[in-house]
Design an enzyme around this catalytic site. Structure first.
Site, PDB file in Angstrom:
ATOM      1  N   HIS A  14       0.792  -1.223   0.000  1.00 52.39           N
ATOM      2  CA  HIS A  14       0.000   0.000   0.000  1.00 52.39           C
ATOM      3  C   HIS A  14       0.826   1.276   0.000  1.00 52.39           C
ATOM      4  O   HIS A  14       0.274   2.362  -0.187  1.00 52.39           O
ATOM      5  CB  HIS A  14      -0.917   0.036   1.230  1.00 52.39           C
ATOM      6  CG  HIS A  14      -2.044  -0.937   1.164  1.00 52.39           C
ATOM      7  ND1 HIS A  14      -2.876  -1.042   0.086  1.00 52.39           N
ATOM      8  CD2 HIS A  14      -2.474  -1.866   2.056  1.00 52.39           C
ATOM      9  CE1 HIS A  14      -3.781  -1.979   0.305  1.00 52.39           C
ATOM     10  NE2 HIS A  14      -3.555  -2.501   1.495  1.00 52.39           N
TER      11      HIS A  14
ATOM     12  N   GLU B  23      -6.475 -11.110   7.960  1.00 54.33           N
ATOM     13  CA  GLU B  23      -7.196  -9.842   7.822  1.00 54.33           C
ATOM     14  C   GLU B  23      -8.523  -9.976   7.096  1.00 54.33           C
ATOM     15  O   GLU B  23      -9.117  -8.965   6.704  1.00 54.33           O
ATOM     16  CB  GLU B  23      -6.308  -8.803   7.120  1.00 54.33           C
ATOM     17  CG  GLU B  23      -5.662  -9.293   5.833  1.00 54.33           C
ATOM     18  CD  GLU B  23      -4.661  -8.308   5.261  1.00 54.33           C
ATOM     19  OE1 GLU B  23      -4.614  -7.140   5.709  1.00 54.33           O
ATOM     20  OE2 GLU B  23      -3.910  -8.693   4.347  1.00 54.33           O
TER      21      GLU B  23
ATOM     22  N   ALA C  92      -7.004  -2.918  10.156  1.00 56.56           N
ATOM     23  CA  ALA C  92      -7.970  -2.146   9.364  1.00 56.56           C
ATOM     24  C   ALA C  92      -8.829  -3.079   8.516  1.00 56.56           C
ATOM     25  O   ALA C  92     -10.064  -3.008   8.537  1.00 56.56           O
ATOM     26  CB  ALA C  92      -7.239  -1.133   8.489  1.00 56.56           C
ATOM     27  N   ASP C  93      -8.193  -3.961   7.751  1.00 54.75           N
ATOM     28  CA  ASP C  93      -8.958  -4.886   6.917  1.00 54.75           C
ATOM     29  C   ASP C  93      -9.751  -5.872   7.767  1.00 54.75           C
ATOM     30  O   ASP C  93     -10.881  -6.234   7.416  1.00 54.75           O
ATOM     31  CB  ASP C  93      -8.024  -5.635   5.965  1.00 54.75           C
ATOM     32  CG  ASP C  93      -7.648  -4.791   4.754  1.00 54.75           C
ATOM     33  OD1 ASP C  93      -8.549  -4.200   4.145  1.00 54.75           O
ATOM     34  OD2 ASP C  93      -6.462  -4.724   4.428  1.00 54.75           O
TER      35      ASP C  93
END
Length: 266
Positions: free
Chosen positions: A54, A156, A181-182
């Protein structure tokens, strides 16, 4: 107190310490900035994670980042590859990375394929690189190379949670790593930090740390700050990665702007 001269066990021991479930603290690099990476690599973090998924640091910058990390001789350089791709894993390890983090692994079958991509024959499918940069860092004997690099897969997604025990039991896997987050999104969060999913996330984190412990592998998580790293390590995680260079650059610049204006806000 400055951490510039803090004691470090050095990068050569990283894979062994990870497998031994020692507590390790890392830092995350998202910027293609070797000079900045070299500075951070001298602070005493156990490892420096370079984001090839990312961040703005794509494959041509991976080797420069590893050179920057190794220049200080303190932290182990680790690369998160863009996807569960054996080719990307081989390229990352050929740069001299001491390990790879593989995102979006959703099954034990995928985890086995990632482990094999990190290991040479007969344990795996990795091609022996020859006179690439990794040779001067981890050697040229396949079995010895395999002992010196770590294979870490991310947990995730909902599918990964469903197959969690089997993933953690994968032979040769060194660690699982939570992408909060995921994982939050998979548990119904509308945004990272959504309180509606907070309890589900905490329950999932307990499941993950316990599954890793039962199977004798390391278990890590990405966190927003050092205080959160200490908290997660106390809860059963064995390694934690702190924030990122791009986040801290913005935060510090905003704080100085606020101080200069005397307004209390950036």
């Amino acid at each position: 107190m400055s951490t510039e001269n803090a004691p470090s066990t050095g990068p050569d021991t990283f894979a062994a310490r990870l497998r031994g479930r020692e507590r390790l603290i890392g830092y995350w690099i998202a910027l293609d900035n070797p000079a900045g990476t070299e500075r951070i690599a001298g602070l005493g973090y156990d490892y420096i994670g370079v984001d090839g998924q990312h961040g703005v640091l794509h494959q041509p910058g991976w080797q420069a980042a590893m050179l920057a990390v190794d220049a200080r001789g303190r932290s182990a350089g680790v690369i998160r590859v863009p996807s569960p791709d054996p080719v990307a894993i081989g390229i990352a390890l050929d740069t001299g990375a001491r390990g790879v983090v593989v995102p979006m692994v959703e099954s034990a079958e995928q985890a086995r394929a990632m482990v094999r991509a990190c290991r040479h024959h007969p344990a795996g499918t990795r091609s022996l690189g020859g006179p690439v940069r990794a040779e001067i860092r981890v050697g040229s004997v396949p079995a010895e190379i395999d002992e010196r690099v770590a294979c870490v897969v991310m947990i995730e997604t909902a599918a990964a949670l469903d197959d969690l025990e089997a993933i953690c039991a994968t032979e040769g896997l060194d660690a699982v790593y939570v992408g909060p987050a995921d994982l939050s999104a998979a548990l119904g969060a509308r945004w990272f930090g959504d309180p509606a999913a907070a309890d589900a996330l905490e329950a999932a984190l307990v499941r993950i740390t316990e599954a890793a412990r039962r199977n004798g592998i390391a278990c890590g998580i990405h966190v927003l700050d050092g205080e959160s790293a200490a908290k997660r390590l106390a809860e059963g995680f064995t390694f934690a990665t702190v924030s990122s260079d791009i986040t801290h650059l913005q935060q510090v610049a905003a704080a100085h702007l606020s101080a200069a204006r005397g307004t209390g806000q950036a």
